[in-house]
Design an enzyme around this catalytic site. Sequence first.
Site, PDB file in Angstrom:
ATOM      1  N   LYS B  93     -21.454 -16.487   6.793  1.00  0.00           N
ATOM      2  CA  LYS B  93     -21.077 -16.144   5.420  1.00  0.00           C
ATOM      3  C   LYS B  93     -22.107 -16.633   4.409  1.00  0.00           C
ATOM      4  O   LYS B  93     -22.284 -16.033   3.347  1.00  0.00           O
ATOM      5  CB  LYS B  93     -19.702 -16.743   5.094  1.00  0.00           C
ATOM      6  CG  LYS B  93     -18.572 -16.204   5.962  1.00  0.00           C
ATOM      7  CD  LYS B  93     -18.105 -14.851   5.491  1.00  0.00           C
ATOM      8  CE  LYS B  93     -16.989 -14.306   6.372  1.00  0.00           C
ATOM      9  NZ  LYS B  93     -16.657 -12.906   6.061  1.00  0.00           N
ATOM     10  N   GLU B 115     -13.080 -14.479  -2.843  1.00  0.00           N
ATOM     11  CA  GLU B 115     -11.866 -14.523  -2.041  1.00  0.00           C
ATOM     12  C   GLU B 115     -12.242 -15.168  -0.720  1.00  0.00           C
ATOM     13  O   GLU B 115     -13.390 -15.136  -0.310  1.00  0.00           O
ATOM     14  CB  GLU B 115     -11.346 -13.106  -1.802  1.00  0.00           C
ATOM     15  CG  GLU B 115     -11.994 -12.367  -0.614  1.00  0.00           C
ATOM     16  CD  GLU B 115     -13.479 -12.088  -0.787  1.00  0.00           C
ATOM     17  OE1 GLU B 115     -13.962 -12.115  -1.930  1.00  0.00           O
ATOM     18  OE2 GLU B 115     -14.172 -11.870   0.231  1.00  0.00           O
ATOM     19  N   SER B 384     -20.565 -15.811  15.161  1.00  0.00           N
ATOM     20  CA  SER B 384     -20.625 -15.801  13.690  1.00  0.00           C
ATOM     21  C   SER B 384     -20.369 -17.165  13.064  1.00  0.00           C
ATOM     22  O   SER B 384     -20.790 -17.422  11.944  1.00  0.00           O
ATOM     23  CB  SER B 384     -19.627 -14.779  13.139  1.00  0.00           C
ATOM     24  OG  SER B 384     -18.333 -15.020  13.662  1.00  0.00           O
TER      25      SER B 384
HETATM   26  C1  LIG Z   1     -16.793 -17.362  11.465  1.00  0.00           C
HETATM   27  C2  LIG Z   1     -16.331 -16.021  10.977  1.00  0.00           C
HETATM   28  N1  LIG Z   1     -16.632 -14.937  11.690  1.00  0.00           N
HETATM   29  C3  LIG Z   1     -16.220 -13.709  11.322  1.00  0.00           C
HETATM   30  C4  LIG Z   1     -15.462 -13.526  10.192  1.00  0.00           C
HETATM   31  C5  LIG Z   1     -14.971 -12.145   9.880  1.00  0.00           C
HETATM   32  O1  LIG Z   1     -15.540 -11.564   8.781  1.00  0.00           O
HETATM   33  P1  LIG Z   1     -16.615 -10.434   8.891  1.00  0.00           P
HETATM   34  O2  LIG Z   1     -16.032  -9.349   9.725  1.00  0.00           O
HETATM   35  O3  LIG Z   1     -16.865 -10.040   7.500  1.00  0.00           O
HETATM   36  O4  LIG Z   1     -17.829 -11.006   9.511  1.00  0.00           O
HETATM   37  C6  LIG Z   1     -15.144 -14.626   9.387  1.00  0.00           C
HETATM   38  C7  LIG Z   1     -14.369 -14.463   8.144  1.00  0.00           C
HETATM   39  O5  LIG Z   1     -13.934 -15.337   7.481  1.00  0.00           O
HETATM   40  C8  LIG Z   1     -15.594 -15.913   9.802  1.00  0.00           C
HETATM   41  O6  LIG Z   1     -15.307 -16.995   9.080  1.00  0.00           O
END
Ligand SMILES: Cc1ncc(COP(=O)(O)O)c(C=O)c1O
Lengths: 261, 416
Positions: B93, B115, B384
């Site tokens: 993020k 948000e 992620s």
């Molecule tokens: C670690 C992590 N991965 C994935 C996501 C999912 O969001 P996005 O699909 O926008 O990557 C989030 C959302 O808060 C997150 O904190």
Amino acid sequence: MQIEKMLEDAKKTKKILLMTHQIIGYPDFETNEKAIECFCQNGVDLIELQIPFSDPIADGPVFTKSNQTVLEKGIKVNECLHFVEKMTRKYPIPFLIMTYYNIVYQYGVEKFIDRCKEIGVQGTIVPDAPLDEARSYYDYSREQGLAAVSIATPYSDEERLQVIAAVGSGFIYYVPRKGVTGSKTSFASEVLGGIRKAKEVTGKMIAVGFGIQGADDVANLVGAADIAIIGSKIQQVIEAEGLNGLDRFLLSIARVNGGSQ
Amino acid sequence: MKQQINYLGQNGYFGAYGGRFVPEILIPAVDELNQAFQEILQDGEFFKQYYDLLMDFSGRPTPLTYAAGLSEYFGKAKIFIKREDLNHSGAHKVNNVLGQGLLMKKLGKTRVIAETGAGQHGVATAIMAAKMGFKATIYMGAEDAERQYANVFWMKQLGAEVVPVTSGTATLKDAINEALRDWAGNFDNTHYALGTACGPRPFPEMVTYFQSVISKEMKKQLKELCGKYPDRIYSCLGGGSNAMGAFVEFLQEPEVELIAVEAGGKGEASGKHASRIAYDKAKAGVSQGYKTLFLQDEDGQMLDTWSISAGLDYVGVSPILAHLADTGRVRVEAATDAEVIDAFQLIISKEGLIPALESTHAFAGLFREIADTKPDDIVVVNMSGRGDKDIFNIGEALQDEGWKTFVKERGKRYAD
Ligand SMILES: Cc1ncc(COP(=O)(O)O)c(C=O)c1O
């Protein structure tokens, strides 16, 4: 267009017209109906009824909560439309439906407009249907002789005002400040100037909503706006003082037009 | 650096999805933002400044780690893990937020709103605001704030105001609504730093652009490590920012299969999930300022969603991914909470990595179908974020006695 003619005629006898707003099903259909009766008895000129939506981004906390309360009771779009139909048959006052675009979109844009026409509604207000994105909604409404009210703001420049006037129909809903419905608006001379400019550029009837609290605000708008719209405050009056309170409230506003002939 | 973004969309539309369905009062704000975004797309200097900041502050480039333990365990494809967990704040993020922070400076805004679902985007925004000297207000569904209190704590320490949102379903979508309402009232000095590739134009493209650093680096790293592009890339899919980040540079490489994994929650039949595409339960609709596939009832009211991971618990999905799924370029799957917990235990034991529950969905998607890969296949999982924030949920899901005792004792200490 039907409603334009009605408004022109009504405006001949009054300094300013009044439009009231209610969320359908809140607090319940019976109260809605009694409120509508009260509107009619107190010289309200137009009634805006809102079909609730789960994500009402143009609404402030008062309306957000009531949208949700209605949905939690399981009330469906079709029930809302039936209610509106019952009201248009019973009261000889122009009704408009306000809702969000997804409600219209899922119903089917053309089907929704056709249905509005069938149930005796004069027009619709859809705050998240931008002129350039939801063109078919505006165009089809116009074709069917129904008002698709477009929205102007103090940030609309002359060019945008012209588009707003050309694409929308019926009258223009002027949002006099930033933000969402509910909190008070101060109708300073700058705001009134913006309203006058919108009227001048578009040549249309201008309705002003958002934050009108009572007779003083309405009186202030005389000479600038054609229609004053009262929303959240109506709900608050009904919640706090019931229908008798509503009666008193509307009477106080009717005085703004007193002796205007 | 060559900017390749045009193929992403024309006028903010991706097939049938996209647009900017905002109230008229917000039109000048989205116009202003879009114009600034179009300018930085043409400005190589901006990207350089942005990437320098990521290197200096967030620790980029993040490694592409060979997962020897998992690869040997399955005896199939070679698994590589893109380590977005190693970003400062522990998730991808921050990439997007730092980019939007620089854009804010360009626009002369002094206050940022955001948000947050899992809290990762809120923490990243609060970090950015603290670093760059902005005021920050973070909207978070009251239910999420409860599930992810650790992140609420950090946001507050960082000086941000955290506003729990109790309207609607008290989750991510309601936090987005509140942020849009705030923006409508304050756009003069306030920027809305949306956290995922959703919302009105230009957010889907802009967030994708800032997250594209993930696949830009992956491309380079894979060339060095393997001498070829991967056969598959797996990402989890909430709003879609990490998936777009991991996929975007490979969209034009047809031999690379792109798989996004949604939250299957308690399974398709339960109705308690957040799978829009894989379970084929969503319909095109308009909400939160854009058109995409939403989980909604026949009237068009948005439905309640469920996932063990707050970050994937969202009713809509990036319009870009909705389109890529329609065209078949991206395959979308769903992993259930139970599959995710199993996958989590395997990853932690075989790799010594602690993935976020969101990211674990991507792994679970891979594990389910790893049998049909070959030993010389290369598979990348986009991790992620890291899982520290999930300790309460994981402790509970595993019914860990030691953890329960710890929480009870701590609670007792504060009780009186
Ligand atoms: C670690 C992590 N991965 C994935 C996501 C999912 O969001 P996005 O699909 O926008 O990557 C989030 C959302 O808060 C997150 O904190």
